[in-house]
Design an enzyme around this catalytic site. Structure first.
Site, PDB file in Angstrom:
ATOM      1  N   SER A  65      44.752 -20.840 -17.163  1.00 19.88           N
ATOM      2  CA  SER A  65      44.694 -21.618 -18.399  1.00 19.88           C
ATOM      3  C   SER A  65      44.149 -20.835 -19.603  1.00 19.88           C
ATOM      4  O   SER A  65      44.726 -19.847 -20.020  1.00 19.88           O
ATOM      5  CB  SER A  65      43.849 -22.854 -18.079  1.00 19.88           C
ATOM      6  OG  SER A  65      43.783 -23.724 -19.132  1.00 19.88           O
ATOM      7  N   ASN A 392      38.772 -30.791 -26.238  1.00 19.30           N
ATOM      8  CA  ASN A 392      39.515 -29.533 -26.321  1.00 19.30           C
ATOM      9  C   ASN A 392      41.034 -29.714 -26.330  1.00 19.30           C
ATOM     10  O   ASN A 392      41.776 -28.734 -26.326  1.00 19.30           O
ATOM     11  CB  ASN A 392      39.094 -28.606 -25.181  1.00 19.30           C
ATOM     12  CG  ASN A 392      39.419 -29.188 -23.813  1.00 19.30           C
ATOM     13  OD1 ASN A 392      40.358 -29.945 -23.651  1.00 19.30           O
ATOM     14  ND2 ASN A 392      38.617 -28.826 -22.811  1.00 19.30           N
ATOM     15  N   THR A 521      34.844 -23.595 -14.614  1.00 17.66           N
ATOM     16  CA  THR A 521      35.953 -22.638 -14.672  1.00 17.66           C
ATOM     17  C   THR A 521      35.499 -21.237 -15.055  1.00 17.66           C
ATOM     18  O   THR A 521      36.275 -20.296 -14.990  1.00 17.66           O
ATOM     19  CB  THR A 521      37.016 -23.075 -15.707  1.00 17.66           C
ATOM     20  OG1 THR A 521      36.395 -23.088 -16.991  1.00 17.66           O
ATOM     21  CG2 THR A 521      37.582 -24.435 -15.406  1.00 17.66           C
TER      22      THR A 521
HETATM   23  P1  NG1 Z   1      34.473 -26.186 -17.733  1.00 16.32           P
HETATM   24  O1  NG1 Z   1      34.595 -24.682 -17.676  1.00 16.32           O
HETATM   25  O2  NG1 Z   1      34.102 -26.841 -16.437  1.00 16.32           O
HETATM   26  O3  NG1 Z   1      33.630 -26.624 -18.897  1.00 16.32           O
HETATM   27  C1  NG1 Z   1      36.784 -26.349 -19.066  1.00 16.32           C
HETATM   28  C2  NG1 Z   1      36.780 -27.428 -20.109  1.00 16.32           C
HETATM   29  C3  NG1 Z   1      37.218 -28.708 -19.435  1.00 16.32           C
HETATM   30  C4  NG1 Z   1      38.576 -28.577 -18.760  1.00 16.32           C
HETATM   31  C5  NG1 Z   1      38.609 -27.334 -17.874  1.00 16.32           C
HETATM   32  C6  NG1 Z   1      39.979 -27.013 -17.332  1.00 16.32           C
HETATM   33  C7  NG1 Z   1      35.286 -27.682 -22.028  1.00 16.32           C
HETATM   34  C8  NG1 Z   1      33.902 -27.869 -22.521  1.00 16.32           C
HETATM   35  N1  NG1 Z   1      35.461 -27.619 -20.701  1.00 16.32           N
HETATM   36  O4  NG1 Z   1      35.942 -26.751 -18.025  1.00 16.32           O
HETATM   37  O5  NG1 Z   1      37.223 -29.711 -20.392  1.00 16.32           O
HETATM   38  O6  NG1 Z   1      39.605 -28.590 -19.705  1.00 16.32           O
HETATM   39  O7  NG1 Z   1      38.103 -26.184 -18.556  1.00 16.32           O
HETATM   40  O8  NG1 Z   1      40.794 -26.263 -18.171  1.00 16.32           O
HETATM   41  O9  NG1 Z   1      36.199 -27.603 -22.848  1.00 16.32           O
HETATM   42 ZN    ZN Z   2      45.251 -25.174 -19.520  1.00 11.97          ZN
END
Ligand code: NG1
Ligand code: ZN
Length: 553
Positions: A65, A392, A521
């Site tokens: 992603s 986001n 992530t």
């Molecule tokens: P993490 O890395 O757990 O914060 C991020 C986004 C999630 C979601 C995932 C998957 C933020 C703060 N966090 O997760 O909302 O979209 O990636 O892509 O944007």
């Molecule tokens: Zn994505």
């Protein structure tokens, strides 16, 4: 199923040993170099998942992603196109870690126990649909994944190669829904394209919209140099006014540029224009609408510049409120007051958006933990029209069976023209949306259609409410797992005492709100702060960062 073949394949494929994997917010994510073992075990889990669904197609997407180019990841898609059921996430994690840390016999034992405890018929042939994003490591990891599917499980594999995450979600569900009429090997991304192009064109026909210039001159699409670029470039061939769409950061053949100073995550967190807009002065005008996809095109955010060239963000919260206002109006026009419309957000939603939804739109709003699987579940269980978006830009809308039957019967009974049109709009709009998962392409169509039908320009959309100043940052700590939370991740329970210290700081600033959680992530801890005054927010963020550093060092 020939489990005895596993041993030689383990030795050949699973080079990463003594490693701990976690199926996190969005599947397994890590440096691409250490993902061979988990790709291998994910192939096994996906096959077992398909067998547990009597051989229905299960999807496996290789992507990281919004993460940088050297990362990669993998996630499993359920037969209905939704994300892997949470009870299987821990099975996927356990098998990956047994394989990486113990011996071959332990892995085989785990698999055999799973087959018995889940009552899986081992004669069933699994069906797997695979795809990947445009990262350099994706083809190598695809080979690790495929290495189990044919020899061990004799699986039926449909390989879509490079496509966006939501395209794979859609095609997985499509293959299962149409298995009696279309052979799986005849299903391509064309079915996705035709489905959404037709839905969008039908919706515009209801309003006889032929010209987009009432809303914007050009739509500038930043593809994060990812897979969204070729997919959307091809997609727009079936849209009216496609000459108004201009691409930037569509260099997907140079994977080292992926998400680099561009894409949804960059624009949202930096709150500024991506690379590429400034290169061409004709792209930079206050009459354009801009948007950015992320690396696998399941997120989108919009923005525009005003006459003084000031940047204005229209993020996931703004997309949700745009849709909510539009759909609420249609429900009122059709007198469909018993259809329950609601918005689902996470703690990252701007406080102003939550106040606007509750107090101005009078629409119920729920808050869940981060990660679309949580939002999706809430939208599905709590509402007939469940609009869910992470700030986001990751989100979609779910329409319940109750929604379809109520709108359909209203349409059959009514003689009133405006009620008929409102009902037809609701049905047509629901088809523009990809209900399996958040989808940059489908969400873009939904936003553009809403703006055109409502005759709204980007700055008018922005006027719904004004964001509170906010800051999202991250810090690297030795072990992010010590950061544990409660209350939909809004309060820390560990490290002990840290939340109290944070509360003292938060209470000092006007309209202050802040929270800290471990990313699912990335190897980092995220800090979110907001308040009435931007300077206060900056200071609060720095102070919380200092608290964290003092705590972990
Ligand atoms: P993490 O890395 O757990 O914060 C991020 C986004 C999630 C979601 C995932 C998957 C933020 C703060 N966090 O997760 O909302 O979209 O990636 O892509 O944007
Ligand atoms: Zn994505």
């Amino acid at each position: 199923m020939q489990l005895e073949l596993l041993e030689s394949l383990f030795d050949k494929t699973c080079k990463t040993k003594n490693y701990t994997y976690t199926y996190g917010t969005a599947g397994f994510r890590d440096k691409a170099a250490v993902l061979d073992t988990v790709m291998f075990t994910t192939g096994i889990i996906a096959s077992l998942r398909s067998m547990s669904h009597q051989g229905k197609a299960v999807g496996v997407m290789i992507t990281a992603s919004h993460n940088p180019p050297m990362d990669n990841g993998v996630k499993i898609i359920e037969p209905d196109g939704s994300m892997l059921s949470q009870s299987w996430e821990s099975l996927a994690t356990n098998l990956a870690n047994i394989t990486a840390n113990e011996n071959f016999l332990k892995s085989i034992e785990f698999i055999k126990n799973l087959i018995i405890s889940l009552n899986i018929d081992s004669n069933i042939i699994p069906s797997i649909v695979v795809g990947m994003d445009s990262r350099e490591s994706s083809p190598r990891l695809m080979n690790c994944l495929l290495s189990t599917l044919s020899p061990i499980f004799n699986a039926k594999i449909i390989n879509h190669n490079m496509l966006t995450t939501p395209q794979l979600h859609f095609l997985t569900a499509y293959q299962n829904e149409n298995c009696n009429i279309i052979p799986a090997e005849k299903i391509t991304v064309n079915q996705y394209d035709t489905n959404f192009q037709t839905a969008f064109n039908d919706l515009l026909k209801l309003y006889e919209i032929k010209n987009f210039n009432n809303c914007f001159n050009n739509l500038i699409v930043d593809c994060a140099n990812g897979i969204g670029a070729p997919q959307f470039e091809n997609f727009i061939k079936g849209l009216p006014q496609s000459n108004l769409i201009k691409f930037i950061n569509n260099n997907y053949k140079h994977p080292d540029t992926l998400n680099n100073s561009c894409g949804a995550d960059f624009v949202k967190t930096q709150q500024k224009l991506p690379a590429g807009v400034n290169d061409d002065p004709s792209l930079l005008t206050d009459s354009n609408l801009y948007c950015s996809f992320d690396g696998d095109a399941d997120r989108i955010i919009f923005y525009y510049i005003d006459q003084t060239n000031k940047f204005h963000l229209l993020d996931g919260d703004k997309i949700a409120t745009l849709f909510a206002k539009f759909l609420k109006k249609l429900l009122l026009l059709a007198n469909l007051n018993d259809i329950k419309l609601g918005i689902v957000q996470t703690a990252y939603a701007n406080g102003s958006s939550t106040t606007y939804v509750s107090n101005t739109l009078n629409v119920p709003v729920s808050c869940t933990k981060t990660g679309v699987k949580h939002l999706h579940h809430e939208a599905q269980t709590a509402y007939d029209i469940g609009i869910y978006f992470e700030a986001n830009g990751h989100g979609t809308i779910l329409f319940s069976n109750n929604f379809y039957s109520k709108v359909q019967s209203c349409l059959e009974i009514t003689k009133d023209e405006s009620i008929t049109k409102a009902c037809k709009t609701l049905l047509a709009f629901s088809k523009v949306i990809n209900q399996t998962v958040g989808d940059a392409i489908a969400d873009l169509l939904g936003v553009v259609a809403t703006l055109l039908i409502s005759e709204m320009k980007p700055y008018q959309w922005d006027q719904q409410y004004t964001d509170l100043p906010n800051l999202l940052s991250k810090v690297i700590v030795p072990d992010r797992n010590v950061f544990k939370t409660t209350d939909q991740e809004r309060k820390l329970t560990s490290p002990p005492g840290l939340q109290n210290k944070m509360d003292t700081l938060i209470n000092k600033i006007e309209m202050g709100r802040a929270f800290v959680r471990a990313s699912g992530t990335e190897d980092a801890v995220r800090i979110y702060c907001e308040g009435k005054n931007a300077e206060d927010v900056k200071k609060l963020s720095k102070d919380i960062e200092a608290l964290i550093m003092a705590e972990v060092n």
